[in-house]
Design an enzyme around this catalytic site. Structure first.
Site, PDB file in Angstrom:
ATOM      1  N   LYS A  22       8.059 -16.814 -75.218  1.00 24.56           N
ATOM      2  CA  LYS A  22       9.237 -15.959 -75.386  1.00 24.56           C
ATOM      3  C   LYS A  22       9.079 -14.679 -74.571  1.00 24.56           C
ATOM      4  O   LYS A  22       9.996 -14.253 -73.868  1.00 24.56           O
ATOM      5  CB  LYS A  22       9.407 -15.621 -76.874  1.00 24.56           C
ATOM      6  CG  LYS A  22      10.305 -14.449 -77.147  1.00 24.56           C
ATOM      7  CD  LYS A  22      10.397 -14.136 -78.628  1.00 24.56           C
ATOM      8  CE  LYS A  22       9.348 -13.181 -79.148  1.00 24.56           C
ATOM      9  NZ  LYS A  22       9.486 -11.786 -78.710  1.00 24.56           N
ATOM     10  N   ASN A  23       7.891 -14.071 -74.645  1.00 21.07           N
ATOM     11  CA  ASN A  23       7.692 -12.776 -73.989  1.00 21.07           C
ATOM     12  C   ASN A  23       7.579 -12.895 -72.472  1.00 21.07           C
ATOM     13  O   ASN A  23       7.606 -11.889 -71.767  1.00 21.07           O
ATOM     14  CB  ASN A  23       6.457 -12.074 -74.557  1.00 21.07           C
ATOM     15  CG  ASN A  23       6.724 -11.553 -75.961  1.00 21.07           C
ATOM     16  OD1 ASN A  23       7.850 -11.633 -76.447  1.00 21.07           O
ATOM     17  ND2 ASN A  23       5.693 -11.024 -76.602  1.00 21.07           N
ATOM     18  N   CYS A 118      11.891   0.546 -84.846  1.00 21.96           N
ATOM     19  CA  CYS A 118      11.894  -0.738 -85.531  1.00 21.96           C
ATOM     20  C   CYS A 118      10.792  -0.699 -86.576  1.00 21.96           C
ATOM     21  O   CYS A 118      10.057   0.286 -86.664  1.00 21.96           O
ATOM     22  CB  CYS A 118      11.746  -1.908 -84.566  1.00 21.96           C
ATOM     23  SG  CYS A 118      10.120  -2.086 -83.907  1.00 21.96           S
ATOM     24  N   ARG A 123       8.453   3.163 -81.259  1.00 20.62           N
ATOM     25  CA  ARG A 123       8.676   2.394 -80.027  1.00 20.62           C
ATOM     26  C   ARG A 123       9.617   3.076 -79.032  1.00 20.62           C
ATOM     27  O   ARG A 123      10.724   2.608 -78.759  1.00 20.62           O
ATOM     28  CB  ARG A 123       9.150   0.984 -80.368  1.00 20.62           C
ATOM     29  CG  ARG A 123       8.137   0.258 -81.222  1.00 20.62           C
ATOM     30  CD  ARG A 123       8.457  -1.177 -81.413  1.00 20.62           C
ATOM     31  NE  ARG A 123       8.062  -2.002 -80.288  1.00 20.62           N
ATOM     32  CZ  ARG A 123       8.186  -3.326 -80.276  1.00 20.62           C
ATOM     33  NH1 ARG A 123       8.696  -3.943 -81.291  1.00 20.62           N
ATOM     34  NH2 ARG A 123       7.807  -4.019 -79.230  1.00 20.62           N
ATOM     35  N   ASP A 306      -0.044  -8.826 -81.540  1.00 22.43           N
ATOM     36  CA  ASP A 306       0.857  -9.861 -82.051  1.00 22.43           C
ATOM     37  C   ASP A 306       0.137 -10.962 -82.836  1.00 22.43           C
ATOM     38  O   ASP A 306       0.788 -11.861 -83.372  1.00 22.43           O
ATOM     39  CB  ASP A 306       1.653 -10.495 -80.893  1.00 22.43           C
ATOM     40  CG  ASP A 306       2.764  -9.573 -80.409  1.00 22.43           C
ATOM     41  OD1 ASP A 306       2.984  -8.523 -81.022  1.00 22.43           O
ATOM     42  OD2 ASP A 306       3.419  -9.915 -79.400  1.00 22.43           O
ATOM     43  N   ARG A 398      13.588 -15.397 -84.636  1.00 25.26           N
ATOM     44  CA  ARG A 398      13.627 -14.650 -83.370  1.00 25.26           C
ATOM     45  C   ARG A 398      12.567 -15.161 -82.398  1.00 25.26           C
ATOM     46  O   ARG A 398      12.715 -14.988 -81.188  1.00 25.26           O
ATOM     47  CB  ARG A 398      13.354 -13.156 -83.627  1.00 25.26           C
ATOM     48  CG  ARG A 398      14.505 -12.407 -84.228  1.00 25.26           C
ATOM     49  CD  ARG A 398      14.207 -10.928 -84.261  1.00 25.26           C
ATOM     50  NE  ARG A 398      13.611 -10.522 -82.997  1.00 25.26           N
ATOM     51  CZ  ARG A 398      12.708  -9.559 -82.855  1.00 25.26           C
ATOM     52  NH1 ARG A 398      12.308  -8.884 -83.894  1.00 25.26           N
ATOM     53  NH2 ARG A 398      12.205  -9.269 -81.666  1.00 25.26           N
TER      54      ARG A 398
HETATM   55  C1  UD1 Z   1       5.557  -6.162 -75.876  1.00 26.62           C
HETATM   56  C2  UD1 Z   1       5.797  -7.459 -76.593  1.00 26.62           C
HETATM   57  C3  UD1 Z   1       5.410  -7.320 -78.070  1.00 26.62           C
HETATM   58  C4  UD1 Z   1       3.967  -6.810 -78.186  1.00 26.62           C
HETATM   59  C5  UD1 Z   1       3.762  -5.554 -77.356  1.00 26.62           C
HETATM   60  C6  UD1 Z   1       2.312  -5.107 -77.306  1.00 26.62           C
HETATM   61  C7  UD1 Z   1       7.675  -8.400 -75.410  1.00 26.62           C
HETATM   62  C8  UD1 Z   1       9.106  -8.772 -75.418  1.00 26.62           C
HETATM   63  N1  UD1 Z   1       7.220  -7.787 -76.506  1.00 26.62           N
HETATM   64  O1  UD1 Z   1       6.405  -5.177 -76.472  1.00 26.62           O
HETATM   65  O2  UD1 Z   1       5.523  -8.602 -78.682  1.00 26.62           O
HETATM   66  O3  UD1 Z   1       3.688  -6.501 -79.543  1.00 26.62           O
HETATM   67  O4  UD1 Z   1       4.184  -5.788 -75.992  1.00 26.62           O
HETATM   68  O5  UD1 Z   1       1.510  -6.115 -76.814  1.00 26.62           O
HETATM   69  O6  UD1 Z   1       6.962  -8.702 -74.471  1.00 26.62           O
HETATM   70  N2  UD1 Z   1       5.228   2.899 -75.710  1.00 26.62           N
HETATM   71  C9  UD1 Z   1       5.548   4.224 -75.462  1.00 26.62           C
HETATM   72  N3  UD1 Z   1       6.536   4.481 -74.568  1.00 26.62           N
HETATM   73  C10 UD1 Z   1       7.194   3.494 -73.900  1.00 26.62           C
HETATM   74  C11 UD1 Z   1       6.857   2.159 -74.148  1.00 26.62           C
HETATM   75  C12 UD1 Z   1       5.858   1.879 -75.065  1.00 26.62           C
HETATM   76  O7  UD1 Z   1       4.964   5.132 -76.050  1.00 26.62           O
HETATM   77  O8  UD1 Z   1       8.079   3.809 -73.097  1.00 26.62           O
HETATM   78  C13 UD1 Z   1       4.161   2.589 -76.688  1.00 26.62           C
HETATM   79  C14 UD1 Z   1       4.651   1.716 -77.840  1.00 26.62           C
HETATM   80  O9  UD1 Z   1       5.249   2.494 -78.859  1.00 26.62           O
HETATM   81  C15 UD1 Z   1       3.369   1.060 -78.293  1.00 26.62           C
HETATM   82  C16 UD1 Z   1       2.605   0.867 -76.968  1.00 26.62           C
HETATM   83  O10 UD1 Z   1       3.193   1.768 -76.045  1.00 26.62           O
HETATM   84  O11 UD1 Z   1       2.652   1.909 -79.126  1.00 26.62           O
HETATM   85  C17 UD1 Z   1       2.670  -0.520 -76.385  1.00 26.62           C
HETATM   86  O12 UD1 Z   1       4.014  -0.974 -76.364  1.00 26.62           O
HETATM   87  P1  UD1 Z   1       4.550  -1.940 -75.228  1.00 26.62           P
HETATM   88  O13 UD1 Z   1       3.389  -2.558 -74.535  1.00 26.62           O
HETATM   89  O14 UD1 Z   1       5.543  -1.232 -74.406  1.00 26.62           O
HETATM   90  O15 UD1 Z   1       5.305  -3.036 -76.097  1.00 26.62           O
HETATM   91  P2  UD1 Z   1       6.652  -3.801 -75.735  1.00 26.62           P
HETATM   92  O16 UD1 Z   1       6.740  -4.017 -74.268  1.00 26.62           O
HETATM   93  O17 UD1 Z   1       7.785  -3.139 -76.434  1.00 26.62           O
END
Ligand code: UD1
Length: 417
Positions: A22-23, A118, A123, A306, A398
């Site tokens: 999915k990711n 969420c 996030r 995850d 989902r």
């Molecule tokens: C993706 C995965 C999710 C997984 C996560 C971490 C998808 C669709 N989802 O989510 O299943 O749990 O990676 O492996 O691929 N952060 C910031 N600022 C930002 C973006 C992120 O501070 O602009 C922080 C987040 O709050 C979190 C950390 O960075 O604490 C990692 O998040 P991130 O790797 O971005 O997760 P997602 O891409 O949302």
């Protein structure tokens, strides 16, 4: 509202075909905005994928789904394009924000709803915006939307992420592939899903090199008719591997690449889980004795956040105290109070769960709170005495394709009511 009823303590045996990731599929679907005609194979038909397809449709792309072939064909005729991702679609799935990079790169403007918080934490998307600004985008936040423009197109740049983010790395790559001049991004996420996105973009003629946490991007998209098969879902694979370790006489997991989960395999081996690792399959057996372990979640190649909720269930069956520190999200132990209601002995100190095992779990009525928390309740129910009723299972839909069917085929007593 639908619920799952699971009668525990049944021995599992059989074969589970692991779905596509999915990711991986989500950013690749966002990338189809940049191309004209794309076929994606090994797509998992889960609700997040349908949300992304609806978002692409809203933007003006056409698609044809073939459920039998697990594939989707996406066509961008570049007519009547609406460079907007509305709140109603982004609020249910944060990955909607991934259309920001491609829309901005190709159409020089985008208006994308801020995803909001969420259950697992705040996030934010600051790192996504940081990268796009480095590539020359002008960005404002207005009425809950990210309003971005690059009137003269994006420009290649060198920059370093202050911390590692999967989504921000993907958005940065998706924008840089259409920018003028080369880009060098440092401190990137290097999950297998990012590598899959890069392999997809290479088929479109972009030159991308990845070394350590550095990604270099040169050249821009050449529109082509291409086909891409997404990689296996390593989180679904890890989930069923843990399921097998908990309850299987013999479970065979197929359509996989064990290289994506080397860290997880090593941890499970240390815990005493018996596995046979093939080139494209893994056999897993329930062990008579599970050992305790201390681990922490980390960006890839570390142990994935995850799979944190799922491995906690295995830790409840280990002898002694196991610990798992959650270092990615600030509030990702929502499953713990529900597991305690099933008899698990778990305490949280400073974002580290201490799990006291081995302990007998008992069926209860519980509530799913997010995707991975939900599936951990399913794993707990499989080994619990008597019946577990899991509410709010829309979270599971989902991200897990055919969960009940896959488990039922392996003799689990599970039904949706
Ligand atoms: C993706 C995965 C999710 C997984 C996560 C971490 C998808 C669709 N989802 O989510 O299943 O749990 O990676 O492996 O691929 N952060 C910031 N600022 C930002 C973006 C992120 O501070 O602009 C922080 C987040 O709050 C979190 C950390 O960075 O604490 C990692 O998040 P991130 O790797 O971005 O997760 P997602 O891409 O949302």
């Amino acid at each position: 509202m639908e619920k799952l009823l699971i009668d525990g303590k049944k021995t599992l045996s059989g074969r589970i075909n692991i779905s596509g990731s999915k990711n991986s599929a989500l950013p690749i679907l966002a990338a189809t905005i940049l191309n004209n005609h794309t076929t994606i194979k090994n797509i998992p038909f889960v609700n997040d994928i349908f949300t992304m397809l609806n978002l692409l449709k809203f933007i003006g792309l056409k698609f044809k789904v073939s459920k039998e072939k697990n594939s989707v064909e996406v066509i961008n005729l570049n007519k009547n394009i609406n460079t907007v991702a509305p709140y109603k679609l982004v609020k249910t799935m944060r990955a909607g924000v991934l259309v920001l990079g491609p829309l901005l790169a190709k159409y020089k403007k985008a208006k994308v709803s801020l995803p909001g918080g969420c259950a697992i934490g705040t996030r934010p998307v600051d790192l996504h915006l940081f990268a796009l600004k480095k590539l020359g985008a002008k960005i404002k936040i207005k009425n809950g939307y990210i309003v971005a423009s690059a009137t003269n197109g994006l420009k290649g740049a060198n920059f370093k992420f202050p911390s590692v983010s999967v989504g921000a790395t993907e958005n940065a790559i998706l924008a840089a592939v259409q920018a003028k001049g080369p880009t060098l991004i440092e401190n990137c996420a290097i999950e297998p899903e990012i590598k899959d996105l890069i392999d997809f973009l290479k088929k479109l003629g972009v030159k991308i090199k990845i070394s350590g946490r550095k990604i270099r991007i040169k050249g821009s998209i050449q529109k082509k008719k291409i086909t891409h098969k997404v990689i296996c879902d390593r989180i679904e694979l890890g989930t069923y591997l843990i399921g097998g370790a908990l309850a299987a006489k013999k479970l065979i997991l197929t359509n996989i690449n064990p290289d994506f989960i080397r860290k997880e395999i090593n941890i499970l081996k240390k815990m005493g889980v018996k596995m046979i690792i093939g080139k494209n399959y893994i056999e897993v057996y329930k062990s008579s004795k599970i050992k305790n372990i201390n681990i922490k979640t980390d960006p890839y190649p570390g142990f994935p956040t995850d799979l944190q909720a799922q491995i906690i269930i295995l830790m409840t069956q280990a002898s002694g105290i196991s610990k798992i520190k959650e270092s990615i999200f600030e509030n990702r132990f929502m499953h713990v109070p529900e597991l305690k209601r099933m008899g698990a002995k778990i305490e949280i100190y400073n974002n580290t769960a201490h799990i006291y095992g081995p302990c007998n779990l008992t069926g209860a009525e519980v509530m799913a709170t997010d995707l991975r928390a939900s599936v951990s309740l399913v794993l707990a129910a499989l080994i619990a005495d008597k019946r577990t009723k899991i509410n709010r299972i829309y979270h599971l839909d989902r991200g897990y394709q055919d969960l009940e069917k896959k488990l039922k085929n392996c003799k689990a007593l599970i039904k949706r009511v």
